[in-house]
Design a protein around this motif. Structure first.
Motif, mmCIF file in Angstrom:
data_model
loop_
_atom_site.group_PDB
_atom_site.id
_atom_site.type_symbol
_atom_site.label_atom_id
_atom_site.label_comp_id
_atom_site.label_asym_id
_atom_site.label_seq_id
_atom_site.Cartn_x
_atom_site.Cartn_y
_atom_site.Cartn_z
ATOM 1 N N ALA A 123 0.848 -1.216 -0.027
ATOM 2 C CA ALA A 123 -0.164 -0.077 -0.028
ATOM 3 C C ALA A 123 0.893 1.153 -0.074
ATOM 4 N N ASP A 124 1.998 1.184 0.723
ATOM 5 C CA ASP A 124 2.809 2.449 0.655
ATOM 6 C C ASP A 124 3.498 2.700 -0.749
ATOM 7 N N GLU A 125 3.572 1.856 -1.335
ATOM 8 C CA GLU A 125 4.043 1.829 -3.050
ATOM 9 C C GLU A 125 3.098 2.435 -3.762
ATOM 10 N N LEU A 126 1.722 2.404 -3.342
ATOM 11 C CA LEU A 126 0.722 2.760 -4.371
ATOM 12 C C LEU A 126 0.134 4.043 -3.674
ATOM 13 N N GLY A 127 0.655 4.573 -2.386
ATOM 14 C CA GLY A 127 -0.192 5.840 -1.873
ATOM 15 C C GLY A 127 -1.298 5.563 -1.134
ATOM 16 N N LEU A 128 -1.381 4.238 -0.653
ATOM 17 C CA LEU A 128 -2.739 3.822 -0.006
ATOM 18 C C LEU A 128 -2.636 3.635 1.533
ATOM 19 N N GLY A 129 -3.784 3.746 2.023
ATOM 20 C CA GLY A 129 -3.918 3.516 3.635
ATOM 21 C C GLY A 129 -5.023 2.657 3.934
#
Length: 451
Positions: A123-129
């Motif tokens: 998720a960090d790689e995709l800008g997600l939380g």
């Protein structure tokens, strides 16, 4: 090949009953399964996340590096599998871990922690939380995208015909769940009755959804309130569970009378929403003329029932809001302590066996609004919760399942003990923040409580 009765004959009622009976296991083989859902959001904007681009599909594909195998529907990845565990999608993109059946709560916590670490890297790689709440705090229903699963299209069309909040249930709620085994029909009945009666107590302890579209709702569990107006045919407290003579046959008859959603054939979902499984057994579905169901069809149908406790080939505890990592292990610990120790199960039944039919449904509704401040049969829910936790703690101690540090499973109840002792639900803590340092901005929850 679809599963059929062992001699290839058409299914009869006794086959449906035997399917439930087949779940019975000796105590040594009892396991615990834990499931939890979480909202996925864009970091920064807090916006809901579509399937693609750079959304849920990419998140699923990114997890393949950890040995998860894709499950596809057509060309879409809609789930992952690794051993007996799976990752799946709820209708609005809620991301769910359905854990493997495991021996101890220590194992469940290790599994859950490993999953959260894996998804956070991707998720960090995709800008997600990720956010663990029972109801999305700010999104409107229209803002939430629908995932590309055939059964969800069918449900989305059917829900507004049978309740006012079914689409909210589909697109804007998250839960944490525990799945437990039974040893016999009598054991199933004892566990079903006790856990169903006490399910609203768990709802109060885990109440964690006070907001809707940025404002307080007047409920501590907006998720639990949604379930009171979703579909009366397949939800609720199942009064018949408490009646004399309840058993596998009773539940099978109930399931037969719940309208169907779909039949799956050759990987395709066929819309039979509102049709009768009884008619299906006679080959009388207009959409499938002359065709009769398999046991796989029956198993699929049982997944479309949504009571507070659900019987499949195990029992599912379904009454709790999702929450932070610290409470994801607490729910299976609570129900394991109550249901897997004979003395604890008896003591828990003593807490609620005198409650009347009307008490069950009233309590279910009251805890959604009042949490631990509700009452049942002249007692404060807070006091019942304290007693339930004390019973669960002793049950876990007697189980004596130790981690490497020689610690038993009762420690996983600590956060629930604090909630019961104060009488203040997690939702009320969120409201304190909303009315204080957050200055009326419910979106602050995405920053303060993201995984």
């Amino acid at each position: 090949m679809a599963e059929v009765a062992c001699d290839d004959r058409p299914l009869v009622f006794e086959d449906l009953v035997r399917w439930f009976e087949a779940g019975a296991k000796p105590k040594a083989a009892w396991r615990v399964g834990a499931e939890h859902e979480k909202f996925v959001f864009r970091l920064g904007s807090h916006a809901p996340v579509p399937y693609e681009p750079q959304g849920i599909k990419a998140l699923l594909e990114g997890l393949a590096r950890y040995g998860w195998a894709p499950v596809c529907e057509g060309e879409n990845v809609i789930a992952l599998e690794r051993g007996a565990a799976s990752v799946s999608l709820e209708p609005g993109g809620q991301f769910e871990l359905s854990g493997a059946p495991l021996e101890t709560i220590h194992d469940i916590c290790e599994e859950t922690g490993g999953h959260l670490q894996e998804v956070k890297v991707v998720a960090d790689e995709l800008g997600l939380g990720f956010l663990g709440l029972g109801f999305t705090p700010v999104w409107t229903r229209e803002q939430v995208p629908m995932m590309p699963k055939g059964r969800y299209r069918i449900m989305r069309a059917y829900m507004p015909k049978v309740g006012g909040k079914g689409l909210d249930m589909m697109f804007r709620t998250c839960t944490v769940q525990a799945n437990l085994d039974f040893g016999s029909e009598a054991d199933m009945v004892a566990k079903f009755r006790t856990s169903l009666a006490l399910q609203p107590i768990a709802t109060a302890l885990f109440a964690n959804s006070p907001f809707k579209e940025g404002k307080p709702t007047g409920f501590v569990s907006a998720r639990a309130d949604v379930w009171t107006d979703t579909d009366p045919d397949r939800t609720g407290m199942l009064d018949f569970v408490f009646a004399d003579g309840f058993g596998f046959e009773t539940y099978a008859n109930y399931a037969l009378d719940v309208p169907m959603y779909f039949v799956k054939r050759d990987g395709r979902y066929i819309d039979v929403a509102g049709r009768s499984f009884r008619a299906f057994m006679k080959g009388e579905l207009p959409e499938l003329p002359g065709q009769k169901p398999t046991l796989k069809d029956w198993a699929d149908h049982t997944t479309t029932l949504f009571p507070e406790v659900r019987l499949k080939q195990y029992l599912e505890m379904r009454g709790a809001d999702s929450g932070p990592w610290s409470r994801l292990c607490a729910l299976p610990a609570l129900w394991t302590g109550v249901l897997y120790d004979g003395a604890a199960l008896g003591a828990a039944w003593d807490l609620c066996k005198h409650w009347e039919t009307a008490d069950h449904e009233r309590l279910r509704e009251d805890v959604a609004r009042l949490g631990l401040k509700a009452e049942v049969a002249g007692r404060a829910v807070q006091d019942v919760a304290k007693d339930m936790l004390a019973i669960a703690r002793e049950g876990l101690k007697r189980r004596n399942r130790l981690s490497g540090g020689l610690v038993d499973e009762s420690g996983y109840l600590a956060e629930l003990d604090a909630i019961a002792e104060t009488g203040v639900t997690p939702a009320e803590r969120l409201l304190e923040l909303y009315n204080g340092p957050w200055q009326g901005d419910a979106s602050k929850v995405f920053e303060a409580f993201a995984y």
